[in-house]
Design a protein around this motif. Structure first.
Motif: not given
Length: 240
Positions: A185-189, A203-209, A233-237, A191-198
């Protein structure tokens, strides 16, 4: 043969102790075996009264201090006001006379100043003997009193290890199926974000994990959302 369910947090220390017993018994050709045969998950309450799932290891233990129908029953600690009997085998009832007997060896019939004697029982004839330290070896296939007491002690430790105790640092377990559903569900809402993403590193994004755990914890375990989390959460329904 006995089976115990031991909380996994106790297993490492317990395995080392059981291995020591196994080695000592092998030295004297006394039967002792332990084996991990399975595991199960149980729901318990932690120190905060929260219901959590923890893993128990199923251990099979087999062993006895028996030689030619003679079995080691326990140790008699002799005192003037009465004896204290510490039983290794608690399945039999010790005759009352041993609660007040003098520290004599009923095998070699010697009387000396002993603090401890040892009880053995013949399973075929129902004969009992109180024996001294040096004579005990003849009834336990060579296993001496110190090693016998060591084996006795760790069988009791195994009994104590069967359970989760207050104050232990728990290692909760969660349903893999449920976690994967939240991850999907998190990937659907988001997108997939790796923990190694810059962006994650800065601190600009949260990883999928992180997102998966955040929503699982809040919606399944009663955790708390921050105000920013709630708005997201409300923004993404997502019903938070």
């Amino acid at each position: 043969m006995a089976r115990y369910f031991v909380y996994e947090g106790n297993m490492e220390k317990l395995e080392k102790k059981l291995k020591t017993i196994e080695n000592k018994c092998a030295k004297y050709d006394v039967h002792f075996r332990f084996e991990i045969v399975g595991h199960e998950f149980r729901e318990i309450k932690d120190e905060n009264k929260n219901v959590i799932t923890v893993k128990y290891i199923e251990v099979e233990v087999e062993g006895n201090l028996r030689h030619e129908n003679w079995e080691f029953i326990g140790t008699i600690d002799h005192h003037r006001i009465g004896n204290i009997i510490r039983q290794f085998n608690t399945s039999v009832e010790v005759p009352d006379r041993y609660r007040h007997t003098d520290p004599i060896c009923e095998h070699c019939n010697t009387r000396r100043s002993r603090k401890f004697t040892y009880l053995v029982h013949n399973t075929e004839t129902d004969e009992w003997k109180q024996v001294g330290r040096s004579c005990l070896k003849e009834f336990t296939k060579g296993l001496d009193a110190e090693a016998a007491a060591y084996m006795e002690q760790w069988f009791h430790n195994l009994e104590d290890a069967d359970g989760c105790f207050t104050g232990i640092s728990y290692d909760p377990r969660y349903s893999l199926k449920d976690i994967l559903c939240y991850a999907k569900e998190c990937v659907t809402k988001f997108g997939y974000v790796s923990t190694s993403d810059e962006d994650v590193q800065y601190g600009d994004k949260h990883s999928t994990k992180e997102q998966t755990w955040k929503f699982y914890r809040a919606l399944e375990l009663g955790g708390m959302f921050t105000e920013a989390d709630r708005k997201e959460a409300e923004y993404y329904g997502i019903d938070a």
